[in-house]
Design an enzyme around this catalytic site. Structure first.
Site, PDB file in Angstrom:
ATOM      1  N   HIS A  52       3.833  -1.532  10.828  1.00  0.00           N
ATOM      2  CA  HIS A  52       3.319  -0.545  11.779  1.00  0.00           C
ATOM      3  C   HIS A  52       2.828  -1.252  13.035  1.00  0.00           C
ATOM      4  CE1 HIS A  52      -0.614  -1.941  10.576  1.00  0.00           C
ATOM      5  NE2 HIS A  52      -0.345  -1.655   9.307  1.00  0.00           N
TER       6      HIS A  52
HETATM    7  P1  TYD Z   1      -2.482   0.132   6.014  1.00  0.00           P
HETATM    8  O1  TYD Z   1      -3.197  -0.213   7.284  1.00  0.00           O
HETATM    9  O2  TYD Z   1      -1.269   0.980   6.112  1.00  0.00           O
HETATM   10  O3  TYD Z   1      -2.158  -1.214   5.217  1.00  0.00           O
HETATM   11  P2  TYD Z   1      -1.176  -2.409   5.556  1.00  0.00           P
HETATM   12  O4  TYD Z   1      -0.924  -2.405   7.014  1.00  0.00           O
HETATM   13  O5  TYD Z   1      -1.891  -3.647   5.126  1.00  0.00           O
HETATM   14  O6  TYD Z   1       0.039  -2.221   4.742  1.00  0.00           O
HETATM   15  O7  TYD Z   1      -3.543   0.806   5.032  1.00  0.00           O
HETATM   16  C1  TYD Z   1      -3.260   1.103   3.686  1.00  0.00           C
HETATM   17  C2  TYD Z   1      -4.135   2.245   3.265  1.00  0.00           C
HETATM   18  O8  TYD Z   1      -5.521   1.890   3.345  1.00  0.00           O
HETATM   19  C3  TYD Z   1      -3.955   3.494   4.122  1.00  0.00           C
HETATM   20  O9  TYD Z   1      -3.896   4.617   3.275  1.00  0.00           O
HETATM   21  C4  TYD Z   1      -5.207   3.589   4.935  1.00  0.00           C
HETATM   22  C5  TYD Z   1      -6.234   2.796   4.166  1.00  0.00           C
HETATM   23  N1  TYD Z   1      -7.128   2.055   5.071  1.00  0.00           N
HETATM   24  C6  TYD Z   1      -8.398   2.531   5.324  1.00  0.00           C
HETATM   25  O10 TYD Z   1      -8.824   3.576   4.784  1.00  0.00           O
HETATM   26  N2  TYD Z   1      -9.225   1.833   6.166  1.00  0.00           N
HETATM   27  C7  TYD Z   1      -8.812   0.693   6.768  1.00  0.00           C
HETATM   28  O11 TYD Z   1      -9.595   0.062   7.538  1.00  0.00           O
HETATM   29  C8  TYD Z   1      -7.477   0.207   6.518  1.00  0.00           C
HETATM   30  C9  TYD Z   1      -6.960  -1.045   7.180  1.00  0.00           C
HETATM   31  C10 TYD Z   1      -6.673   0.921   5.669  1.00  0.00           C
END
Ligand code: TYD
Length: 134
Positions: A52
């Site tokens: 992302h």
């Molecule tokens: P995501 O940022 O998509 O993870 P990555 O980029 O590491 O694959 O986040 C995964 C899940 O965690 C998503 O459902 C949102 C949640 N999340 C939070 O609630 N707070 C946060 O600060 C972060 C980074 C993620």
């Protein structure tokens, strides 16, 4: 932002026979105020995280333990940064597509972020990301 705005930042390292110590202070070692801290751990072999971009959020990523790769893409080119020491980190400005992979066993990725969590700040569709770079 482009890949030229990305920076590997060396952190202070206080060497001590009792064990070493490194430091991150906002605006001193990294160019933003820290609004949020999260960490990624227990990543099963072969898994990838990220996939992302953020519209506003900036991040600073440190491999506190083990190693992993951060792949950054500004829409024109891609670059892989291998992180494997706890005394430097990767500054990721806003607006870059990022993935993390190649996590070693027991690796621990510390991420300092410049904004509170906000799903609306994410671009999760690569085609949309590419379009917004035009
Ligand atoms: P995501 O940022 O998509 O993870 P990555 O980029 O590491 O694959 O986040 C995964 C899940 O965690 C998503 O459902 C949102 C949640 N999340 C939070 O609630 N707070 C946060 O600060 C972060 C980074 C993620």
């Amino acid at each position: 932002m482009t890949l030229s705005d990305v920076q590997i930042i060396d952190l202070p390292k206080i060497l001590d026979r009792r064990g070493n110590l490194s430091i991150i202070e906002e605006f001193k070692n990294i160019p933003f105020k820290i609004e949020r801290t999260y960490w990624i751990y227990d990543v099963p072999g072969g898994e990838a995280r990220g996939g992302h971009a953020y519209k506003e959020n900036q991040e600073f990523i440190v491999a506190l333990s083990g190693s992993f790769d951060v792949i950054l893409d500004d829409g024109n080119e891609k670059k892989t940064f291998s992180l494997n020491r706890s005394y430097y980190g990767l500054y990721v400005p806003k607006g870059l597509w990022r993935e993390m992979n190649n996590f070693s066993t027991n690796s621990l990725a510390l991420v300092l972020a410049s904004t509170p969590y906000d799903e609306m700040d994410y671009i999760r569709d690569y085609e949309l990301f590419k379009k917004e770079q035009l």
